[in-house]
Scaffold this active site. Structure first.
Site, PDB file in Angstrom:
ATOM      1  N   GLU A 154      46.374  -5.888 -23.693  1.00 41.48           N
ATOM      2  CA  GLU A 154      47.215  -7.083 -23.663  1.00 41.48           C
ATOM      3  C   GLU A 154      48.113  -7.054 -22.433  1.00 41.48           C
ATOM      4  O   GLU A 154      48.692  -6.029 -22.116  1.00 41.48           O
ATOM      5  CB  GLU A 154      48.075  -7.116 -24.940  1.00 41.48           C
ATOM      6  CG  GLU A 154      48.982  -8.309 -25.038  1.00 41.48           C
ATOM      7  CD  GLU A 154      48.221  -9.623 -24.863  1.00 41.48           C
ATOM      8  OE1 GLU A 154      47.344  -9.910 -25.675  1.00 41.48           O
ATOM      9  OE2 GLU A 154      48.522 -10.348 -23.887  1.00 41.48           O
ATOM     10  N   GLU A 158      57.000  -9.967 -22.231  1.00 37.41           N
ATOM     11  CA  GLU A 158      58.032 -10.362 -23.187  1.00 37.41           C
ATOM     12  C   GLU A 158      58.912 -11.423 -22.540  1.00 37.41           C
ATOM     13  O   GLU A 158      59.192 -11.367 -21.348  1.00 37.41           O
ATOM     14  CB  GLU A 158      58.873  -9.150 -23.602  1.00 37.41           C
ATOM     15  CG  GLU A 158      58.165  -8.311 -24.622  1.00 37.41           C
ATOM     16  CD  GLU A 158      58.970  -7.106 -25.077  1.00 37.41           C
ATOM     17  OE1 GLU A 158      60.203  -7.146 -25.043  1.00 37.41           O
ATOM     18  OE2 GLU A 158      58.333  -6.103 -25.460  1.00 37.41           O
ATOM     19  N   LYS A 210      44.811  -1.436 -17.977  1.00 37.60           N
ATOM     20  CA  LYS A 210      46.163  -1.758 -18.465  1.00 37.60           C
ATOM     21  C   LYS A 210      47.208  -0.842 -17.835  1.00 37.60           C
ATOM     22  O   LYS A 210      48.260  -1.286 -17.359  1.00 37.60           O
ATOM     23  CB  LYS A 210      46.183  -1.643 -19.997  1.00 37.60           C
ATOM     24  CG  LYS A 210      47.545  -1.817 -20.625  1.00 37.60           C
ATOM     25  CD  LYS A 210      48.118  -3.201 -20.393  1.00 37.60           C
ATOM     26  CE  LYS A 210      49.602  -3.220 -20.728  1.00 37.60           C
ATOM     27  NZ  LYS A 210      50.227  -4.499 -20.489  1.00 37.60           N
ATOM     28  N   CYS A 266      57.401  -1.013 -22.087  1.00 36.48           N
ATOM     29  CA  CYS A 266      56.096  -0.741 -21.470  1.00 36.48           C
ATOM     30  C   CYS A 266      56.148   0.115 -20.206  1.00 36.48           C
ATOM     31  O   CYS A 266      55.584   1.203 -20.184  1.00 36.48           O
ATOM     32  CB  CYS A 266      55.384  -2.062 -21.183  1.00 36.48           C
ATOM     33  SG  CYS A 266      54.906  -2.906 -22.692  1.00 36.48           S
ATOM     34  N   ARG A 334      64.660  -1.754 -25.661  1.00 38.07           N
ATOM     35  CA  ARG A 334      64.027  -0.443 -25.509  1.00 38.07           C
ATOM     36  C   ARG A 334      64.083  -0.023 -24.033  1.00 38.07           C
ATOM     37  O   ARG A 334      63.689  -0.787 -23.162  1.00 38.07           O
ATOM     38  CB  ARG A 334      62.570  -0.488 -26.012  1.00 38.07           C
ATOM     39  CG  ARG A 334      62.492  -0.579 -27.532  1.00 38.07           C
ATOM     40  CD  ARG A 334      61.067  -0.665 -28.025  1.00 38.07           C
ATOM     41  NE  ARG A 334      60.505  -1.996 -27.895  1.00 38.07           N
ATOM     42  CZ  ARG A 334      59.294  -2.361 -28.357  1.00 38.07           C
ATOM     43  NH1 ARG A 334      58.531  -1.480 -28.962  1.00 38.07           N
ATOM     44  NH2 ARG A 334      58.859  -3.596 -28.208  1.00 38.07           N
TER      45      ARG A 334
HETATM   46  N1  LIG Z   1      55.734  -5.468 -25.895  1.00 40.71           N
HETATM   47  C1  LIG Z   1      55.026  -5.794 -24.838  1.00 40.71           C
HETATM   48  O1  LIG Z   1      55.470  -6.505 -23.950  1.00 40.71           O
HETATM   49  C2  LIG Z   1      53.600  -5.295 -24.699  1.00 40.71           C
HETATM   50  C3  LIG Z   1      52.753  -5.915 -23.762  1.00 40.71           C
HETATM   51  C4  LIG Z   1      51.446  -5.446 -23.657  1.00 40.71           C
HETATM   52  C5  LIG Z   1      51.018  -4.380 -24.418  1.00 40.71           C
HETATM   53  N2  LIG Z   1      51.875  -3.784 -25.294  1.00 40.71           N
HETATM   54  C6  LIG Z   1      51.373  -2.685 -26.113  1.00 40.71           C
HETATM   55  O2  LIG Z   1      51.027  -3.203 -27.386  1.00 40.71           O
HETATM   56  C7  LIG Z   1      51.320  -2.244 -28.408  1.00 40.71           C
HETATM   57  C8  LIG Z   1      52.298  -2.838 -29.401  1.00 40.71           C
HETATM   58  O3  LIG Z   1      53.508  -3.127 -28.733  1.00 40.71           O
HETATM   59  P1  LIG Z   1      54.679  -3.970 -29.426  1.00 40.71           P
HETATM   60  O4  LIG Z   1      55.737  -4.125 -28.387  1.00 40.71           O
HETATM   61  O5  LIG Z   1      54.107  -5.172 -30.079  1.00 40.71           O
HETATM   62  O6  LIG Z   1      55.144  -2.913 -30.533  1.00 40.71           O
HETATM   63  P2  LIG Z   1      56.210  -3.123 -31.711  1.00 40.71           P
HETATM   64  O7  LIG Z   1      56.866  -1.814 -31.880  1.00 40.71           O
HETATM   65  O8  LIG Z   1      57.028  -4.347 -31.438  1.00 40.71           O
HETATM   66  O9  LIG Z   1      55.308  -3.448 -32.988  1.00 40.71           O
HETATM   67  C9  LIG Z   1      54.422  -2.544 -33.570  1.00 40.71           C
HETATM   68  C10 LIG Z   1      54.256  -2.924 -35.037  1.00 40.71           C
HETATM   69  O10 LIG Z   1      53.219  -2.113 -35.608  1.00 40.71           O
HETATM   70  C11 LIG Z   1      53.593  -1.839 -36.945  1.00 40.71           C
HETATM   71  N3  LIG Z   1      52.808  -0.703 -37.459  1.00 40.71           N
HETATM   72  C12 LIG Z   1      52.969   0.626 -37.223  1.00 40.71           C
HETATM   73  N4  LIG Z   1      52.043   1.322 -37.898  1.00 40.71           N
HETATM   74  C13 LIG Z   1      51.260   0.437 -38.560  1.00 40.71           C
HETATM   75  C14 LIG Z   1      50.121   0.543 -39.405  1.00 40.71           C
HETATM   76  N5  LIG Z   1      49.609   1.726 -39.702  1.00 40.71           N
HETATM   77  N6  LIG Z   1      49.585  -0.587 -39.913  1.00 40.71           N
HETATM   78  C15 LIG Z   1      50.093  -1.801 -39.620  1.00 40.71           C
HETATM   79  N7  LIG Z   1      51.183  -1.967 -38.812  1.00 40.71           N
HETATM   80  C16 LIG Z   1      51.745  -0.869 -38.286  1.00 40.71           C
HETATM   81  C17 LIG Z   1      55.081  -1.579 -36.858  1.00 40.71           C
HETATM   82  O11 LIG Z   1      55.704  -1.674 -38.121  1.00 40.71           O
HETATM   83  C18 LIG Z   1      55.506  -2.698 -35.889  1.00 40.71           C
HETATM   84  O12 LIG Z   1      55.835  -3.883 -36.580  1.00 40.71           O
HETATM   85  C19 LIG Z   1      51.846  -1.013 -27.668  1.00 40.71           C
HETATM   86  O13 LIG Z   1      50.796  -0.137 -27.419  1.00 40.71           O
HETATM   87  C20 LIG Z   1      52.370  -1.590 -26.373  1.00 40.71           C
HETATM   88  O14 LIG Z   1      52.365  -0.641 -25.328  1.00 40.71           O
HETATM   89  C21 LIG Z   1      53.149  -4.242 -25.457  1.00 40.71           C
END
Ligand SMILES: NC(=O)c1ccc[n+]([C@@H]2O[C@H](COP(=O)([O-])OP(=O)(O)OC[C@H]3O[C@@H](n4cnc5c(N)ncnc54)[C@H](O)[C@@H]3O)[C@@H](O)[C@H]2O)c1
Length: 448
Positions: A154, A158, A210, A266, A334
């Site tokens: 992805e 944000e 990524k 990130c 964060r």
């Molecule tokens: N935030 C960004 O801008 C962004 C952009 C691109 C990629 N990413 C990547 O995407 C991934 C997610 O990032 P995010 O910022 O959305 O994380 P986040 O911490 O906001 O959300 C993660 C969610 O996963 C849930 N979770 C944990 N274990 C679980 C399980 N076993 N079953 C179901 N749900 C579960 C948590 O409760 C939480 O709600 C990461 O690897 C991050 O590096 C993030």
């Protein structure tokens, strides 16, 4: 198509809403029961422009649902997305516990063929690890069910996540399976009408893409911060230099803003994880190590400048802070540079009056009640009784401030700007001192 998304954070929730919005039937699964209850009641736990109405409309239409029931989630989707967190482990590597937990959950409950699509940012080789995990659990159940593991990283930003998911620059899909490719092409067809945005590749290349993208952006930021440090020492103006180099299309204007360093969920963790990956192969990532070192120093620079201005101690001083989120249009704190600034200010004995347009709740959660922190409802309120103002996040509402009011309220009439928001001459014209990044400073005139 029937889609299940594991993880309803910044990535999973936005992706789920955007997929539902074009007609897909989306079920989002999260282990956080409070978050799921809030979402079921139509409350959005994060600040992301345009997300709330989209979630509520698609919920009302029955295309977007939320549950903690993993079995229901596995049964629902033909495509099962992983969008769980991959925080840094103690050694800097990506912690895959949530990704592998979902893999075990899927294998425990699956009764029909599934395509597992990994959207979390994960090190090269994770798809193989997920496949091994699923195979092991299936074998333990004595079950033989076909599955694929696809990498589909992805790239949303944000603060602009909904827009980015609705109109992605590119959709990277890593798979060797023609069937999985066809499923993902069908899923993303509504986002791929204007021109082909899909970039097909093998799984490992998709996983690396990524990290390479985030490492490149972090490198641009650390590069301009390094040149800003040079500009300060050489009597040059980094803003002039930035415009001068940005006009070259090979360089471009984006991501070369000098400032208080990169933060967020990130860049810091992904640069760290890529360094760890490189080192685990015996390869020294000289450039990435320098990018990280420069950023570590840069996140301290605003605090150091304030403390140095006051001769090493901030006892008895109150500093107004504008901006707490790691960037505008999000409540995410964060790894935010503001956190490094606040620690530096407190360590030197200051009190802080802070305001952020979206991250006040997050700041309350992180810092709790402290005598040396007052969270203020407005930028003007934060100035009340403060000696100096520090700006850490470039929210739009800070761009054209009431300098007269600032000059009246700040007892020492000093602005420390970690985002170079203002023209130093304009600030000086209001009788304010001004310290920014990579530009000559302006001293305040003696107070009348
Ligand atoms: N935030 C960004 O801008 C962004 C952009 C691109 C990629 N990413 C990547 O995407 C991934 C997610 O990032 P995010 O910022 O959305 O994380 P986040 O911490 O906001 O959300 C993660 C969610 O996963 C849930 N979770 C944990 N274990 C679980 C399980 N076993 N079953 C179901 N749900 C579960 C948590 O409760 C939480 O709600 C990461 O690897 C991050 O590096 C993030």
């Amino acid at each position: 198509m029937k889609v299940t998304i594991f993880g309803t954070g910044y990535v999973g929730l936005v992706q789920g809403a955007v997929l539902a919005d074009v007609g897909h039937d989306v079920l989002c699964v999260d282990v956080d029961a409070a978050k799921v209850a809030a979402l079921q009641a139509g409350r959005i736990p994060i600040h992301e422009p345009g997300l709330q109405p989209m979630v509520q409309a698609n919920q009302a239409a029955g295309r977007l649902r939320f549950t903690t029931d993993a079995r229901e989630g596995v049964t629902h989707g033909r495509l099962l997305f992983l969008a769980v967190g991959t925080p840094p482990d103690e050694d800097g590597s990506a912690d895959l516990q949530h990704v592998l937990a979902v893999a075990r959950t899927i294998a425990t409950h699956m009764a029909a063929p599934k395509t597992i699509v990994n959207k979390s940012t994960v090190p090269v080789g994770t798809a193989d690890q997920v496949a091994d995990t699923v195979r092991t659990v299936l074998a333990g159940r004595g079950a033989q069910i076909a599955f694929e593991v696809v990498s589909n990283p992805e790239f949303l930003k944000e603060g602009a996540a909904v827009a980015d998911c609705k109109r992605p620059d590119r959709i990277v899909i890593g798979t060797a399976s023609a069937a999985a490719e066809a499923q993902l092409r069908e899923l993303y067809a509504p986002f791929n009408r204007n021109h082909d945005r899909i970039v097909m590749m093998d799984v490992r290349s998709a996983e690396l893409t990524k990290y390479a993208a985030n490492a490149m952006l972090a490198t641009k930021i650390s590069f301009i911060n390094e040149i800003a440090g040079l500009a300060e020492r050489l009597g040059a103006d980094i803003e002039a230099v930035r415009r001068g180099i940005g006009s070259d299309p090979r360089i471009g204007y984006s991501f070369i803003y000098p400032g208080a360093g990169y933060g967020g969920s990130c860049f810091p963790k992904d640069v760290k994880a890529l360094i760890h990956t490189a080192q685990s192969t015996g390869f020294t990532p000289e450039l990435l190590l320098a990018v990280e070192r420069r950023n570590d120093a840069q996140r301290q620079t605003l605090g150091e400048r304030i403390v140095a201005h006051y001769g090493g101690s901030l006892q008895g001083k109150t500093i107004a802070v504008w901006g707490l989120a790691f960037k505008p249009e999000t409540d995410d704190m964060r790894e935010a540079p503001s956190r490094y600034l606040l620690q530096a200010l407190w360590a030197a004995g200051a009190r802080v009056r802070a305001h952020d347009p979206a991250a006040m709740g997050e700041a309350r959660r992180i810092f709790g009640e402290r005598a040396d922190l007052t969270l203020c409802e407005s930028p003007a309120d934060a100035l009340q009784g403060a000696h100096a103002l520090a700006i850490v996040t470039e929210w739009k509402i800070f761009r054209v401030p009431d300098f007269e009011q600032i000059a009246q309220r700040l007892r020492d009439r000093m602005i420390f700007d970690g985002r170079n928001l203002y023209d130093p001459a304009v600030v000086a014209g209001h009788g304010l001192g001004y310290v920014s990044i990579g530009r000559p400073g302006v001293s305040p005139p003696d107070k009348a």
